[in-house]
Structure formats: structure tokens, C-alpha cells
Motif scaffolding. Structure first.
Motif, short mmCIF file in Angstrom:
data_model
loop_
_atom_site.label_atom_id
_atom_site.label_comp_id
_atom_site.label_asym_id
_atom_site.label_seq_id
_atom_site.Cartn_x
_atom_site.Cartn_y
_atom_site.Cartn_z
N ASP A 395 0.82 -1.00 -0.21
CA ASP A 395 0.16 -0.08 -0.14
C ASP A 395 0.82 1.21 -0.01
O ASP A 395 0.36 2.42 -0.66
CB ASP A 395 -0.96 0.00 1.04
CG ASP A 395 -1.77 -0.82 1.07
OD1 ASP A 395 -2.29 -1.45 0.01
OD2 ASP A 395 -2.55 -1.34 2.06
N ARG A 396 1.91 1.06 0.59
CA ARG A 396 3.01 2.19 0.87
C ARG A 396 3.90 2.34 -0.51
O ARG A 396 4.87 3.22 -0.73
CB ARG A 396 3.68 2.29 2.24
CG ARG A 396 2.83 2.69 3.20
CD ARG A 396 3.83 2.21 4.40
NE ARG A 396 2.73 2.32 5.62
CZ ARG A 396 3.20 2.24 6.90
NH1 ARG A 396 4.39 2.21 7.10
NH2 ARG A 396 2.39 2.43 8.00
N GLY A 397 3.88 1.26 -1.11
CA GLY A 397 4.70 1.52 -2.63
C GLY A 397 5.94 1.04 -2.23
O GLY A 397 7.07 1.20 -2.91
N ARG A 398 6.31 0.23 -1.06
CA ARG A 398 7.68 -0.22 -0.85
C ARG A 398 7.60 -1.79 -1.48
O ARG A 398 7.66 -2.56 -0.46
CB ARG A 398 7.88 -0.22 0.72
CG ARG A 398 7.65 1.29 1.13
CD ARG A 398 7.51 1.45 2.38
NE ARG A 398 8.71 0.64 3.20
CZ ARG A 398 8.84 0.90 4.81
NH1 ARG A 398 7.91 1.38 5.13
NH2 ARG A 398 9.80 0.22 5.19
N MET A 399 7.84 -1.76 -2.62
CA MET A 399 7.69 -3.09 -3.28
C MET A 399 8.63 -4.18 -3.03
O MET A 399 8.46 -5.27 -2.90
CB MET A 399 7.46 -2.85 -4.77
CG MET A 399 5.94 -1.94 -5.40
SD MET A 399 4.63 -2.68 -4.59
CE MET A 399 4.35 -4.18 -5.41
#
Length: 590
Positions: A395-399
Motif C-alpha cells: 500500500d505504501r509502494g515499498r515493493m
């Protein structure tokens, strides 16, 4: 019907008698030949000893006459035979030499054969003045050769062997020195036993013999030439030459077999000969064949008796054949029924043993259920946490970080899959067929299962497998069960102790592989070691086992053709001995 039976019985009896006679005759012929062969070998031994003794005695004196003939006193005497001082000195010298050497007589002759000095000069049978020019040892030595001759003394009347050597003065033969030796001592050693030893001269006359009545007797009639030679040399000094009374002659493998008349009867002898070429003699050994014939006859009677007994046994067997056939048929039916029942019971026992083994594994899994629950719940809880965190990170884009959590989840799933696979393998019923098994793979699977209980006991497991271990002959699932059973027992033994170590090692020992599992627990008391593998015997407390694990393990290893034993030192040490599987090179060689 009765007439036919009587006819058959008569024919059978006649054949039995004929068979007994034939067996006796064949046995007699064969055993007599063997006994005579042994008699011939024994005769050869006696012959060798007798010939060696005679040759040794002749060798002892053969080189002495030339040495004595070279002595100064002897040559001076030969050069001046009428010097009374020299005569006295020479007589004394020859007597001293005679006593020193152990010869019978030593004497010196001039070129005409007249004795001018002798060791027996002062005896009633003195050779002084005697002329022995007719003796071969004299004229052979006079011509420069080595004179040798066996004869009966014309003066003393005693048998002796004579050596002659020329006495040289200024390069010319001035006389002959002679030595006479007595062979009676050797002859006396031949007396006794069932054999006779005799020595014959070139004319075939016996002059040495262990049988006094065979001395001076020819084995065969003498020809005119032989008689003339004996008379010219006076070999036997006028003694009448007799003739052995040989009544029959035969052969056994080239050896003469003689019957010689003695007193009121005759005795048979096997004759063995050996020539003594240098003396012109032949040494004979005649061995009585009575013992050989008695032995052969005894064996023949034994063979006939054995044949008769066999014939009687055959008659009894023939008469009772019908009853025996019926009895054997009943016994065969009973045996078949018994074998069928044994096979059924064996099948039931094997099935019961297989069920018992499976029950033991289920009991082991049941005991480890708490540890299994912990082993599965912990990875599951961790996987849930990693999944929640991965959602938040995505969700936070910390893939990248989310991807790391997913990798951890996959690793946990692989861990659970591995445990599940080993448990399924452990839980299923094993096959009975044995095959080469990789010990490292079995140990890995067993440790995977037992690790749950080992960690629960907070124990340390050390594994040491030799790098060159061959495969072993076993069933992989059943061997895995044995290792799990012993490892979990070790974990139970060290739980709660200060030192909680478990060691598993494997080494090769000849054609076997030894697996040792030891722990630092209290060990097995010596009084209980003999019962540790009995069914339902356990050293654990109530509710902590059925006492079947070690019994099942023991039987499994025995089925593999191996052995399971226990010993105690600092703790318990279980040793599994398994057969090493042959390598490809060994199989090719076989």
C-alpha cells in the motif's frame, strides 16, 4: 504265487552270496596291492639307511691308505725291509695307527705280496710272513691303482673289507700298504623287525646279512666263471657257499616277491634292491609279506561281512516296503497339513508384526504431536505476520521490501512441506523388499522427524558420517523408523540434565557399516541390558511408552541381516551393524 516268491527269494539269496564273494575278492586284491606298496616304501627306507651306513663306513677309511703309505717310517721300511730296527718301529707305528683309527688290521707287503710289517705282529693270527699276492686289493694297488676288496681273512678267518695303496720310493712302487676294516658292527644294527638285510658280492653271494643262516649263500646257482673267480681270489677262504632255498618267485610292480624255505615251511618276502657300484655290491632288503596279507585278508572278511549285512538289511527293507510306503504316505499327508497350518500362522504372524511396526510409528508420532503442533504453528504465525506486513508495504509502494516478505513466506512454506513429506513417508506402511539404501539420505530424513523431539528436550545433536560410506542393505522406511526411535529415546534420556548431548556416527568395518547413537543420559543398567529389547519392556515411567520401540527396532535390524546391541559408559550407546551393499566393481567381479 508262493512258488514264484520262493524262486525270487532263492535268486536274491544266490545273488547276495555271489555279491559278498565278489566284494571280498575285490577288496582283498585292492588292499593287498596297497599293503604291498606300503611294504615296498618301508623297504626303501630301510634300504636307504643300510646303504648310507655302509657307504659312510667305506668313505671313512678310503682315503687313509694313501696317506699312511706316504709316511717316512713306511717308505723307509719298504726300501729296507730287512732292517730289524725299522721292522720293530714300523710294527709299533702301524699298531698305534690301527688303534687310533679303529681299523681291524694295518699291514705292509713287499712287491711280491709278502707281509713285512703288521699291526698284529705279536698276535697268534699275525700277518707277518703271510703272502697275499692273490688278493685283488694287492695287485690293483701294485699297478698304481686304489685296491679294494671284501673277503674272508685266510689267516684270521674273519670277514673284512680291504683297502690297498702303493708305497712309492724314488718314484717306484716298493710295496703295498693295506687296511682291513670290520663291518660286523653295521651288520648288527640290522637285526630285528620283520625284514632281513643282506649284501651280495659281484658273483651274487651274500657276505653280510642280518640273518646268520643266509651268510655265504647265493640267491641263485653260481656259474662256473663265478666259482672260478671266488676260488682264485680266495674271497671266502675255502668256506662252502650255500644256496637260498627260493621255492617260488613273483613280481609286484617290478619288485621280486620270493618264497624262501625255512625249517618246516616257507615264508614270502618282498625284495627291494640298491646297487653300490664302487664296491660292486648290491644291498637287498627282504620284508616279510605276512602282515600285508593278513591285513588284506582282514579287510576282505570285513567287506564280505558288510556286504552280507547290507544284503540282510535289503531283505528286511524289501519285506517291509509295503508297510513303509503306507506309513510314508500318511506321514506325507500329515506333513503337508502341518506345513499348510505353519504357513497360515507365519502369514498371520508377519501381518501382526507389520501392524505392530506401524502401530509403533503411530505411537511415536503421537508422542511427538505437541512438538509437531509447535513446529507447524510457529511458521504459520510467522507467515501471517509477513503477509500482513507485505500488504501494508505494498500500500505504501515499498515493493522491494514487500517482495522480501513474500520470499520469507515461501521459505516457511518449503519448510512445512519438507516436514510433511518426511512425516508421510514415516507414517506409511513399508514394503518388505531389501535394497541398497543411501545411509546419508535415511539419516537426513530421520533427523528431520526426530529434530522436533530433540529441540523440545533442548538437546544438541552431532552427526559424523564417514565420507566413504557405502550403501547398506535395508528397507529405507523401516531403517528410518529405527533411527527415529533410538534418537527420540536419546532425547528422552537427556531431557532435564545439565549435559544434553546426542552423537550419531557411521563408519565402515570390513563388509559391514556400524552406526552408533550415544547420549549423555543415565545409560542402561547392566542388569537390564539383557531385557532391553524384549517386547513391552520399558525403563520409562507410566504413560511414556508401550515398551515396543526397541523390540520392533531389534527385529527390523535382524530382518536386514544385521545386529542391534546396547552398551553403557557415560550414557547409553546403541550400535547398529548393517551389511554394506556391493559396489558396481564388486558385482562385475562376481
Amino acid at each position: 504265487m508262493r512258488k514264484t516268491t520262493r524262486t525270487w527269494l532263492f535268486l536274491a539269496a544266490a545273488l547276495a552270496v555271489l555279491g559278498c564273494c565278489l566284494a571280498g575278492w575285490l577288496t582283498w586284491r585292492q588292499s593287498l596291492a596297497q599293503s604291498l606298496d606300503e611294504t615296498a616304501r618301508r623297504g626303501d627306507n630301510v634300504l636307504q639307511l643300510a646303504t648310507t651306513a655302509l657307504s659312510g663306513e667305506l668313505d671313512r677309511f678310503e682315503r687313509l691308505p694313501p696317506l699312511i703309505a706316504e709316511q717316512g717310517i713306511v717308505t723307509r721300511m719298504a726300501a729296507d725291509p730287512r732292517n730289524p730296527d725299522l721292522v720293530a718301529q714300523t710294527n709299533d707305528y702301524l699298531r698305534r695307527i690301527q688303534r687310533l683309527l679303529g681299523a681291524t688290521d694295518i699291514y705292509l707287503m713287499d712287491t711280491q705280496g709278502l707281509t713285512i710289517a703288521a699291526s698284529n705282529h705279536d698276535t697268534d693270527t699275525s700277518f707277518i710272513g703271510g703272502n697275499f699276492a692273490f688278493r685283488p686289493y694287492f695287485y690293483d694297488a701294485l699297478t698304481g691303482g686304489a685296491g679294494q676288496f671284501y673277503a674272508l681273512g685266510t689267516t684270521s678267518g674273519k670277514r673284512g673289507y680291504y683297502f690297498g695303496a702303493p708305497v712309492m720310493v724314488a718314484g717306484q712302487t716298493a710295496g703295498v700298504l693295506a687296511i682291513k676294516i670290520d663291518l660286523d658292527a653295521i651288520e648288527s644294527t640290522w637285526a630285528g623287525g620283520d625284514y632281513a638285510v643282506l649284501v651280495t658280492d659281484p658273483e651274487g653271494v651274500s657276505f653280510l646279512s642280518s640273518r646268520p643262516d643266509w651268510r655265504f649263500a647265493a640267491m641263485h646257482p653260481l656259474g662256473a666263471g663265478a666259482q672260478a673267480k671266488i676260488e682264485s681270489t680266495r674271497r671266502y677262504a675255502g668256506t662252502q657257499i650255500g644256496l637260498l632255498q627260493i621255492t617260488d618267485e613273483g613280481q609286484h610292480r617290478g619288485s621280486p616277491v620270493l618264497r624262501i624255505a625255512e625249517g618246516q615251511g616257507a615264508r614270502e618276502y618282498l625284495q627291494r634292491d640298491m646297487p653300490m657300484d664302487r664296491a660292486g655290491w648290491v644291498v637287498h632288503v627282504l620284508i616279510d609279506t605276512a602282515a600285508a596279507r593278513a591285513s588284506a585278508l582282514t579287510l576282505a572278511f570285513v567287506a564280505m561281512l558288510a556286504s552280507g549285512v547290507l544284503a540282510m538289511v535289503g531283505a528286511v527293507v524289501w519285506q517291509r516296503r509295503a508297510a513303509m510306503d503306507e506309513r510314508l504316505q500318511v506321514q506325507a499327508e500329515a506333513r503337508a497339513d502341518l506345513e499348510r497350518r505353519v504357513e497360515e500362522r507365519t502369514h498371520e504372524l508377519r501381518q501382526a508384526q507389520a501392524d505392530l511396526v506401524q502401530a509403533g510409528k503411530m505411537a511415536a508420532l503421537g508422542q511427538m504431536s505437541a512438538a509437531l503442533s509447535h513446529e507447524f504453528n510457529q511458521p504459520l504465525a510467522a507467515a501471517r505476520t509477513y503477509a500482513d506486513n507485505a500488504g501494508v508495504l505494498m500500500d505504501r509502494g515499498r515493493m522491494v521490501e514487500a517482495r522480501g516478505n513474500i520470499d520469507r513466506i515461501l521459505s516457511l512454506i518449503d519448510r512445512l512441506t519438507s516436514i510433511s513429506r518426511h512425516l508421510r513417508s514415516f507414517a506409511r506402511a513399508p514394503g518388505q523388499k531389501l535394497r541398497p539404501v543411501s545411509l546419508a539420505e535415511v539419516v537426513e530424513a530421520a533427523v528431520e522427524i526426530a529434530a522436533l523431539r530433540i529441540r523440545a528436550a533442548e538437546a544438541t545433536l552431532r552427526i559424523d558420517l564417514a565420507p566413504d560410506l557405502p550403501q547398506v542393505i535395508a528397507g529405507p522406511v523401516r531403517l528410518q523408523q529405527v533411527l527415529v526411535n533410538i534418537l527420540t529415546n536419546a532425547a528422552d534420556a537427556v531431557e532435564g540434565l545439565a549435559d544434553r548431548r546426542i552423537d550419531l556416527s557411521a563408519t565402515r568395518s570390513g563388509d559391514d557399516v556400524l552406526i552408533r547413537i550415544s547420549d549423555t543420559g543415565p545409560g542402561v543398567p547392566e542388569s537390564l541390558a539383557a531385557r532391553i529389547f524384549d517386547p513391552f519392556f520399558s525403563t520409562k515411567g507410566v504413560g511414556k511408552g508401550l515398551g515396543l520401540g526397541l523390540s520392533i527396532s531389534y527385529n527390523i535390524i535382524k530382518d536386514f541381516g544385521g545386529d542391534l546391541s546396547v552398551a553403557s559408559d557415560l550414557g547409553a550407546c546403541f550400535t547398529l551393524r548393517l551389511k554394506a551393499a556391493p559396489t558396481a566393481r564388486q558385482e562385475a567381479a562376481e
